[in-house]
Design a protein around this motif. Structure first.
Motif, PDB file in Angstrom:
ATOM      1  N   SER A   1       0.829  -1.205   0.000  1.00  7.71           N
ATOM      2  CA  SER A   1       0.000   0.000   0.000  1.00  7.71           C
ATOM      3  C   SER A   1       0.865   1.258   0.000  1.00  7.71           C
ATOM      4  N   PRO A   2       0.410   2.322  -0.667  1.00  4.54           N
ATOM      5  CA  PRO A   2       1.150   3.590  -0.612  1.00  4.54           C
ATOM      6  C   PRO A   2       1.366   4.113   0.806  1.00  4.54           C
ATOM      7  N   VAL A   3       0.446   3.781   1.728  1.00  6.56           N
ATOM      8  CA  VAL A   3       0.623   4.281   3.098  1.00  6.56           C
ATOM      9  C   VAL A   3       1.849   3.631   3.758  1.00  6.56           C
ATOM     10  N   VAL A   4       2.171   2.397   3.348  1.00  7.38           N
ATOM     11  CA  VAL A   4       3.365   1.724   3.861  1.00  7.38           C
ATOM     12  C   VAL A   4       4.622   2.424   3.354  1.00  7.38           C
ATOM     13  N   VAL A   5       4.624   2.709   2.080  1.00  6.20           N
ATOM     14  CA  VAL A   5       5.764   3.407   1.478  1.00  6.20           C
ATOM     15  C   VAL A   5       5.934   4.792   2.109  1.00  6.20           C
ATOM     16  N   ASP A   6       4.822   5.497   2.293  1.00  5.91           N
ATOM     17  CA  ASP A   6       4.886   6.844   2.883  1.00  5.91           C
ATOM     18  C   ASP A   6       5.420   6.799   4.311  1.00  5.91           C
ATOM     19  N   ALA A   7       4.993   5.814   5.083  1.00  4.64           N
ATOM     20  CA  ALA A   7       5.449   5.707   6.466  1.00  4.64           C
ATOM     21  C   ALA A   7       6.947   5.437   6.541  1.00  4.64           C
ATOM     22  N   MET A   8       7.447   4.620   5.630  1.00  5.88           N
ATOM     23  CA  MET A   8       8.879   4.332   5.612  1.00  5.88           C
ATOM     24  C   MET A   8       9.676   5.561   5.177  1.00  5.88           C
TER      25      MET A   8
ATOM     26  N   TYR B   1       9.821   7.956   8.070  1.00  2.13           N
ATOM     27  CA  TYR B   1      10.830   7.555   9.057  1.00  2.13           C
ATOM     28  C   TYR B   1      12.229   7.940   8.580  1.00  2.13           C
ATOM     29  N   LEU B   2      12.516   7.655   7.319  1.00  2.31           N
ATOM     30  CA  LEU B   2      13.856   7.950   6.789  1.00  2.31           C
ATOM     31  C   LEU B   2      14.179   9.437   6.835  1.00  2.31           C
ATOM     32  N   PHE B   3      13.220  10.253   6.453  1.00  5.66           N
ATOM     33  CA  PHE B   3      13.507  11.674   6.298  1.00  5.66           C
ATOM     34  C   PHE B   3      13.210  12.504   7.550  1.00  5.66           C
ATOM     35  N   SER B   4      12.269  12.017   8.386  1.00  8.81           N
ATOM     36  CA  SER B   4      11.841  12.844   9.514  1.00  8.81           C
ATOM     37  C   SER B   4      12.314  12.336  10.874  1.00  8.81           C
ATOM     38  N   ILE B   5      12.620  11.041  10.976  1.00 13.39           N
ATOM     39  CA  ILE B   5      13.039  10.485  12.278  1.00 13.39           C
ATOM     40  C   ILE B   5      14.460   9.953  12.175  1.00 13.39           C
TER      41      ILE B   5
ATOM     42  N   LEU C   1       7.365   5.399  18.188  1.00 13.99           N
ATOM     43  CA  LEU C   1       6.849   4.702  17.007  1.00 13.99           C
ATOM     44  C   LEU C   1       6.925   3.191  17.196  1.00 13.99           C
ATOM     45  N   VAL C   2       8.089   2.690  17.614  1.00 16.65           N
ATOM     46  CA  VAL C   2       8.260   1.249  17.794  1.00 16.65           C
ATOM     47  C   VAL C   2       7.327   0.725  18.877  1.00 16.65           C
ATOM     48  N   ASP C   3       7.146   1.502  19.936  1.00 15.32           N
ATOM     49  CA  ASP C   3       6.255   1.083  21.015  1.00 15.32           C
ATOM     50  C   ASP C   3       4.814   0.974  20.514  1.00 15.32           C
ATOM     51  N   GLN C   4       4.400   1.918  19.690  1.00 18.73           N
ATOM     52  CA  GLN C   4       3.050   1.879  19.130  1.00 18.73           C
ATOM     53  C   GLN C   4       2.861   0.646  18.250  1.00 18.73           C
ATOM     54  N   VAL C   5       3.847   0.370  17.415  1.00 18.94           N
ATOM     55  CA  VAL C   5       3.739  -0.795  16.520  1.00 18.94           C
ATOM     56  C   VAL C   5       3.760  -2.086  17.335  1.00 18.94           C
ATOM     57  N   ARG C   6       4.557  -2.107  18.389  1.00 18.66           N
ATOM     58  CA  ARG C   6       4.606  -3.301  19.241  1.00 18.66           C
ATOM     59  C   ARG C   6       3.226  -3.571  19.857  1.00 18.66           C
ATOM     60  N   HIS C   7       2.576  -2.517  20.318  1.00 20.18           N
ATOM     61  CA  HIS C   7       1.251  -2.694  20.917  1.00 20.18           C
ATOM     62  C   HIS C   7       0.218  -3.099  19.864  1.00 20.18           C
ATOM     63  N   ARG C   8       0.302  -2.534  18.670  1.00 20.50           N
ATOM     64  CA  ARG C   8      -0.614  -2.947  17.608  1.00 20.50           C
ATOM     65  C   ARG C   8      -0.413  -4.423  17.257  1.00 20.50           C
ATOM     66  N   THR C   9       0.840  -4.839  17.207  1.00 20.25           N
ATOM     67  CA  THR C   9       1.146  -6.237  16.896  1.00 20.25           C
ATOM     68  C   THR C   9       0.609  -7.151  17.982  1.00 20.25           C
ATOM     69  N   ALA C  10       0.791  -6.755  19.236  1.00 21.62           N
ATOM     70  CA  ALA C  10       0.277  -7.560  20.344  1.00 21.62           C
ATOM     71  C   ALA C  10      -1.238  -7.700  20.263  1.00 21.62           C
TER      72      ALA C  10
ATOM     73  N   LEU D   1       5.528  -1.472   8.795  1.00 18.38           N
ATOM     74  CA  LEU D   1       4.645  -2.468   9.406  1.00 18.38           C
ATOM     75  C   LEU D   1       3.533  -1.784  10.183  1.00 18.38           C
ATOM     76  N   GLY D   2       3.876  -0.727  10.914  1.00 14.29           N
ATOM     77  CA  GLY D   2       2.859  -0.005  11.674  1.00 14.29           C
ATOM     78  C   GLY D   2       1.770   0.564  10.780  1.00 14.29           C
ATOM     79  N   ALA D   3       2.177   1.103   9.626  1.00 14.71           N
ATOM     80  CA  ALA D   3       1.190   1.638   8.690  1.00 14.71           C
ATOM     81  C   ALA D   3       0.304   0.532   8.129  1.00 14.71           C
ATOM     82  N   ALA D   4       0.910  -0.626   7.838  1.00 10.76           N
ATOM     83  CA  ALA D   4       0.127  -1.753   7.331  1.00 10.76           C
ATOM     84  C   ALA D   4      -0.864  -2.243   8.380  1.00 10.76           C
ATOM     85  N   LEU D   5      -0.443  -2.304   9.638  1.00  9.30           N
ATOM     86  CA  LEU D   5      -1.338  -2.732  10.712  1.00  9.30           C
ATOM     87  C   LEU D   5      -2.501  -1.764  10.866  1.00  9.30           C
TER      88      LEU D   5
END
Length: 377
Positions: free
Chosen positions: A16-23, A26-30, A48-57, A259-263
């Motif tokens: 999805s484009p939202v996955v590409v945009d999120a990556m 991250y590269l340019f802003s974080i 960000l990682v904490d949010q994705v970890r909770h979404r994955t859980a 991954l967070g954007a995909a979730l």
């Protein structure tokens, strides 16, 4: 000719484009690594990682998000859990439905004299032989490993019953959800699953290089790697706390952003039209009506993911796959699909099958093209 991708059981495409945009964001802003500094960008990365970890859980159905650790892929997670849970002399029970990411670590350990394993038969209808499973448990395994769904037949295992019987035998229960997470609900806490290995790039729709594991009791598994974690750096002993115990070195934070954007997108309503599961059933029904085609059939009582295998009399699976691409632009996989033992059960050893696997972006045109391509043979 426009190409139609039907190999989503290998990896989802297109992303999805939202996955590409999120990556890209991250590269340019974080860009920073969490836990490696106290400055703002490092804190943003940690959040960000904490949010994705909770979404994955949440998707795994586990309450303790910190017991989810990210890794390069499901194969790395499975190796970590297998080698980390076993000590010399241990015995393992698994099934014919497993991927080589389970079978090869077990075989390596057997050849090295470290542990033994028994493979339980799966019937040609996709069902695990429960009587044989029960007999195998009499050997007192340390670990039972089950594929939630076969990447060849799509058949879903009866996890609750298998986990309960494994626990009665005193074993840990490891579930590989590579083919189901994102397609079907997973409830590891409710099901009593001790260990889970998952990937982010298949049904979830995340980028390659994402996956991980869940460990209910971290004391039951030793880490495969040791190294920097950004915490307790004065100690030469690797941390025992989660998730650092299984996240040595710089994790793929770029991939985790995607991954967070995909979730997040998984929570959005699906587009109008038939689902991947509906398309799988329509494709199976139409292929059954074609001469020379043998669809790998499942028992009606067996749940399934949108994976369909078939063969065509007079053609090797690799020939069929090549001709589908050449004539109608359909991309499918052929062969053993890194799961050799299941083909002994379904009668497709040694050449394997043609496999079509549907995703969130697949539409009915794909089914029409597959059937037209097979009719042209």
């Amino acid at each position: 000719m426009q190409l139609v991708y039907l190999d989503n059981a290998s990896t989802s495409h297109p992303k999805s484009p939202v996955v590409v945009d999120a990556m890209a964001d991250y590269l340019f802003s974080i860009g920073a690594s969490p836990g490696r500094g106290g400055y703002g960008q490092a804190r943003k990365s940690h959040e960000l990682v904490d949010q994705v970890r909770h979404r994955t859980a949440d998707l795994l159905g586990v309450a303790r998000a910190n017991n989810v650790a990210f890794s390069a892929n499901a194969t790395f997670a499975l190796n970590t859990l297998i080698h980390g849970a076993l000590v010399p002399g241990d015995h393992v029970v698994t099934t014919q439905a497993e991927h080589n990411s389970v079978l090869r670590p077990l075989e390596q350990r057997r050849r090295a004299g470290q542990s033994t394993y028994e493979v339980v038969r799966v019937g040609p209808d996709g069902r695990i032989d429960l009587e044989a499973f029960g007999r195998a448990l009499e050997a007192g395994p340390r670990l039972v490993i089950v594929n939630h769904a076969s990447n060849v037949t799509g058949a879903v295992a009866p996890v609750v019953e298998l986990a309960d019987r494994a626990h009665q035998a005193g074993a840990l229960f490891l579930l590989d959800v590579s083919q189901t997470l994102g397609h079907l609900p997973v409830a590891a806490d409710e099901w009593g699953v001790d260990l889970v290995a998952f990937t982010g790039h298949k049904a979830i729709g995340g980028p390659s290089g994402t996956g991980g594991l869940f460990v209910r009791d971290p004391e039951t598994v030793a880490p495969l790697l040791q190294g920097g974690t950004g915490s307790n750096s004065q100690s030469l002993t690797h941390p025992h706390g989660m998730p650092a115990k299984f996240e040595a070195g710089t994790v793929n934070y770029l991939g985790i952003a995607g991954l967070g954007a995909a979730l997040a997108e998984l929570d959005q309503p699906a587009e109008a039209g038939p689902s991947a599961a509906d398309l799988r059933e329509e494709c199976a029904d139409r292929l059954r009506g074609l001469p020379r085609v043998r669809v790998v059939e499942l028992d009606d009582r067996v749940d399934r993911v949108p994976v369909l295998s078939f063969t065509v009399d007079g053609f090797y699976p690799a020939e069929v796959a090549h001709l589908l691409e050449e004539r109608v632009g359909v991309l499918v996989r052929s062969g053993l699909h890194c799961a050799p033992l299941i083909h002994e059960s379904i009668g497709t050893d040694p050449q394997g099958t043609v496999r079509v696997s549907f995703g969130r972006s697949t539409d009915k045109t794909a089914v029409d093209l597959v059937c037209a391509g097979i009719q042209s043979l």
